[in-house]
Design a protein around this motif. Structure first.
Motif, short mmCIF file in Angstrom:
data_model
loop_
_atom_site.label_atom_id
_atom_site.label_comp_id
_atom_site.label_asym_id
_atom_site.label_seq_id
_atom_site.Cartn_x
_atom_site.Cartn_y
_atom_site.Cartn_z
N ILE A 87 42.91 80.53 -3.84
CA ILE A 87 41.69 80.36 -4.80
C ILE A 87 41.74 79.00 -5.13
O ILE A 87 42.53 78.34 -5.65
N GLY A 88 40.70 78.27 -4.56
CA GLY A 88 40.52 76.76 -4.44
C GLY A 88 40.23 76.21 -3.15
O GLY A 88 40.97 76.56 -2.22
N THR A 97 35.27 79.03 -7.79
CA THR A 97 34.35 79.55 -8.54
C THR A 97 32.96 79.26 -8.26
O THR A 97 31.99 79.58 -9.00
N ARG A 98 32.47 78.45 -7.41
CA ARG A 98 31.06 78.21 -6.94
C ARG A 98 30.53 79.35 -5.92
O ARG A 98 29.46 79.20 -5.63
N LEU A 104 35.35 85.14 -6.11
CA LEU A 104 36.80 85.29 -6.75
C LEU A 104 37.15 86.63 -6.91
O LEU A 104 38.20 86.79 -6.91
N GLN A 105 36.37 87.54 -7.43
CA GLN A 105 36.68 88.90 -7.39
C GLN A 105 37.33 89.62 -6.34
O GLN A 105 38.20 90.37 -6.68
N ASP A 106 36.93 89.25 -5.04
CA ASP A 106 37.38 89.96 -4.02
C ASP A 106 38.88 89.16 -3.87
O ASP A 106 39.77 90.02 -3.34
N ALA A 107 38.88 88.15 -4.03
CA ALA A 107 40.06 87.03 -3.81
C ALA A 107 41.52 87.75 -4.53
O ALA A 107 42.56 87.58 -4.41
N VAL A 108 41.08 88.00 -5.95
CA VAL A 108 42.15 88.29 -7.05
C VAL A 108 42.76 89.71 -6.57
O VAL A 108 43.61 90.09 -6.85
N ASP A 156 41.15 81.04 -16.23
CA ASP A 156 40.07 81.72 -15.77
C ASP A 156 40.38 82.59 -14.52
O ASP A 156 39.72 83.71 -14.66
N VAL A 157 41.13 82.12 -13.82
CA VAL A 157 41.48 82.94 -12.40
C VAL A 157 42.35 84.28 -13.21
O VAL A 157 42.02 85.24 -12.68
N ALA A 158 43.11 84.03 -14.05
CA ALA A 158 43.76 85.22 -14.70
C ALA A 158 42.98 86.23 -15.18
O ALA A 158 43.21 87.51 -14.96
N ARG A 159 41.89 85.80 -15.84
CA ARG A 159 41.03 86.74 -16.52
C ARG A 159 40.20 87.46 -15.51
O ARG A 159 39.49 88.52 -15.84
N ALA A 160 40.11 87.16 -14.43
CA ALA A 160 39.05 87.66 -13.10
C ALA A 160 39.57 88.84 -12.67
O ALA A 160 38.75 89.64 -12.06
N ALA A 161 40.81 89.15 -12.94
CA ALA A 161 41.52 90.44 -12.52
C ALA A 161 41.72 91.41 -13.52
O ALA A 161 42.28 91.02 -14.68
N GLY A 162 41.69 92.89 -13.50
CA GLY A 162 41.95 93.60 -14.68
C GLY A 162 43.36 93.71 -14.86
O GLY A 162 43.65 93.66 -16.05
N GLN A 163 44.18 93.45 -13.91
CA GLN A 163 45.78 93.53 -14.22
C GLN A 163 46.35 92.79 -12.91
O GLN A 163 45.88 92.65 -11.92
#
Length: 195
Positions: A6-7, A31-32, A53-57, A73-80
């Motif tokens: 991610i990045g 994020t873009r 981002l959703q697929d990457a996490v 922000d990355v941490a928030r992108a995944a449910g767990q």
């Protein structure tokens, strides 16, 4: 095992090139959106896939190559994050010391990813060196690794080796955190391990 970075800046792109050089498939997100990663995907076709981002996490191993403040922000992108391995490849340049509350930066990162097995590596070389072939002068460029969970640390040490670097495990995040943080004794060290 699936991997994502991610990045897609200097560090993320350097890592993507190492994955391609090592023949290991990796997804790259930012994020873009995936459209902004098309050039890198075309350059490293067959090894790099542009992701949201959703697929990457959702990868088994998620490598953070974003500015330090963006890790939340990355941490928030995944449910767990339970049982995922999160690799902290970030540095804290420009981050005020009070934001770290006297802790090594990777412990701050770990607190944002509850349940994840966090490992620190890929942050000690400038992006220019990180992108270069790690085999040099008959040896391999050293990459330091630290983590609190033995199995996750072993998995990432193996990945570091598969990418051509010479992994050296330093110990736990608390023990080695200050060595790998901004200004730490091992940051910006271009060491070559012979043999």
């Amino acid at each position: 095992m699936t991997y994502s970075i991610i990045g897609s800046g200097n560090v993320g792109s350097a890592l993507a090139r190492q994955f391609a050089r090592g023949g290991i498939a990796v997804g790259v997100a930012n994020t873009r959106g995936p459209d902004t990663i098309e050039t890198l995907e075309k350059e490293l076709v067959g090894y790099v896939t542009a992701l949201t981002l959703q697929d990457a996490v959702n990868a088994d191993v998620v490598i953070l190559a974003v500015p330090f403040s963006a890790h939340v922000d990355v941490a928030r992108a995944a449910g767990q994050w339970t049982d995922k391995i999160v690799v902290d490849a970030m540095n804290t340049y420009g981050v005020p010391p009070e934001a770290l509350k006297g802790q090594p930066s990777t412990l701050v990162v770990a607190s944002a990813f509850p349940g994840a097995r966090v490992v620190k590596t890929f942050n000690q070389l400038p992006a220019r060196l990180l992108a270069m072939n790690p085999v040099e002068h008959g040896g391999r460029r050293v990459m330091f690794v630290a983590g609190d969970e033995t199995q996750a640390t072993a998995v990432i040490s193996k990945l570091v080796g598969d990418l051509g670097f010479a992994p050296i495990v330093l110990g736990t995040l608390a023990e080695s955190g200050t060595l790998l943080d901004k200004g730490g004794a091992l940051v910006l060290q271009n060491l070559i391990k012979q043999g």
